[in-house]
Enzyme design. Structure first.
Site, mmCIF file in Angstrom:
data_model
loop_
_atom_site.group_PDB
_atom_site.id
_atom_site.type_symbol
_atom_site.label_atom_id
_atom_site.label_comp_id
_atom_site.label_asym_id
_atom_site.label_seq_id
_atom_site.Cartn_x
_atom_site.Cartn_y
_atom_site.Cartn_z
ATOM 1 N N SER A 1 53.735 -24.411 69.329
ATOM 2 C CA SER A 1 52.499 -25.184 69.161
ATOM 3 C C SER A 1 51.652 -25.192 70.432
ATOM 4 O O SER A 1 51.161 -24.161 70.852
ATOM 5 C CB SER A 1 52.856 -26.599 68.698
ATOM 6 O OG SER A 1 51.739 -27.252 68.188
ATOM 7 N N LYS B 1 54.201 -21.664 65.686
ATOM 8 C CA LYS B 1 53.588 -22.819 65.004
ATOM 9 C C LYS B 1 52.145 -22.913 65.458
ATOM 10 O O LYS B 1 51.855 -23.285 66.582
ATOM 11 C CB LYS B 1 54.335 -24.113 65.351
ATOM 12 C CG LYS B 1 53.614 -25.409 64.947
ATOM 13 C CD LYS B 1 53.503 -25.565 63.447
ATOM 14 C CE LYS B 1 53.086 -26.983 63.067
ATOM 15 N NZ LYS B 1 51.692 -27.324 63.393
#
Length: 421
Positions: free
Chosen positions: A335, A360
């Site tokens: 992320s 992600k």
């Protein structure tokens, strides 16, 4: 507001003997368990991240790492001075079960970005609506079950239903309205000197009671930044090693402090360790990436369902440092960490060393339904400056093993930045 936290650990001065392997510390486990309200508040930083508190910021495209953005879908206007629980109950009862289901369907129809292998189209979604609403829905729990199944059919693990009990709205912090504030800004406002109090206003549910809570701040070691100076390659290279465990409201400030101190100690190059860093506040990651980039460089781009829509986020100022950087990554680099890693890699500011990252790169947003429940919907994804779709793919490192610094500088000298980056 002054930010108070435990001091950074003292730098570790090493000998001039080769220490090429010592720069790679053992993996650290991270506990991401949620905390009760009072405990999270007392830490002064984990409020928005550990809880399902909603911060209304409809103009922010960086919607979620955890549910933190409230976008109201045709929400009820609450009369002034009438936000008692009894009113909430009356409003909830007045809303038909069919309307709640239909609004959840409409949110997906308008905003959902399909990233799963399952096929999805507005046509198939319309047929699902006709099938679901072909008969009356007798109970509220039945309506919620229908929404859960409807969202599950999308095949997206991040698109999900929130019951009325799973999300309170953070209205204000010390009188500062949170409507246009991000989760990053909200977390920062909660910080302050130990022993002082912070007042928060929390609204429980749709048109529910607004509760005023005064919480005493406590000084707790929450810095995610740890650093030391390393002498490698027979002492010929002084390397500033910085470990960043997560992206929270302290991350950028403490990283700047660490880099400046390491520069003062003689660091001529840097290692940024993002292994096992699962993310956190996306905006914190973006601001940290900017510290290494030249003005005008693209940090990351966001795209939605319309392929023509693309928003580029760029650095607005000169970099904090221009020294070569190695970024350590592994399969748990995810992320916000991947945003930082790819921004530095694509803009020829760093090489990546280690294993392929997690992958992600989706953006979620929270939408409130008329009965106080809500849906979290994937609405976009992140694309790197070199046009790589992070989600599901991850990022490949430049080197599997720690390279010599001559290899790093050679690789960076031959690197080509993306056009317009």
């Amino acid at each position: 507001m002054r930010l108070l936290h435990s001091p950074l650990p003292p730098p570790l001065l090493t000998s001039s003997a080769p220490r090429k392997t010592s720069i790679l510390p053992k993996k650290a486990s991270v506990n991401y368990a949620q905390k009760p309200l009072q405990q999270a508040l007392s830490t002064g930083i984990s409020l928005v991240l550990s809880l399902g508190l909603l911060v209304s910021a409809p103009n922010s495209i960086f919607a979620l790492e955890s549910p933190s953005v409230l976008e109201s879908s045709n929400s009820v206007n609450c009369p002034e001075n009438e936000v008692e629980e009894v009113y909430t109950t009356e409003v909830s009862k007045a809303v038909s079960n069919e309307r709640i289901v239909e609004e959840a369907w409409q949110i997906v129809n308008d905003s959902f970005l399909n990233t799963s292998p399952r096929s999805w189209s507005p046509e198939s979604w319309l047929k699902k609506k006709d099938d679901i609403l072909s008969s009356s829905i007798q109970t509220r729990s039945k309506a919620h079950d229908i929404i859960k199944r409807m969202l599950a059919s999308l095949g997206d693990p991040y698109t999900r239903f929130l019951s009325p009990e799973e999300g309170d709205e953070l209205v204000s912090v010390n009188g500062v309205n949170m409507r246009d504030k991000s989760a990053f800004e909200a977390s920062s406002l909660l910080l302050g000197p130990s022993g002082t109090f912070v007042n928060i206003m929390v609204k429980h549910g749709n048109c529910g009671p607004v509760q005023s809570i005064d919480v005493e701040r406590q000084s707790i070691a929450k810095t995610p930044v740890f650093y030391r100076l390393e002498q490698i390659e027979s002492g010929s290279v002084s390397v500033g090693y910085v470990r960043l465990k997560e992206f929270n409201a302290l991350a950028r400030k403490d990283l700047v402090t660490a880099i400046k101190r390491l520069e003062g100690m003689g660091a001529s190059s840097f290692v940024l360790d993002l292994r096992d860093n699962l993310g956190g506040l996306v905006q914190a990651g973006i601001e940290i990436a900017k510290l290494f980039l030249n003005e005008g460089d693209t940090v990351i781009s966001t795209v939605g369902r319309d392929p023509q829509y693309r928003r580029n986020i760029v650095a607005e100022a000169p970099p904090l440092i221009t020294a070569p950087v190695i970024v350590l990554v592994n399969k748990k680099t995810a992320s916000a960490s991947e945003i930082v890693a790819t921004a530095l890699q694509d803009n020829c500011r760093a090489v990546l060393v280690g294993d392929k990252t997690y992958g992600k790169g989706l953006i979620q947003s929270v939408f409130e339904l008329p009965d106080g429940s809500g849906v979290v919907v994937t609405i976009g994804k992140y694309v790197t400056p070199n046009n790589l779709d992070i989600n599901g793919n991850g990022v490949d490192p430049d080197f599997r093993n720690f390279p010599a610094w001559s290899e790093v500088t050679n690789r960076l000298s031959k690197c080509h930045k993306p056009q317009g980056g």
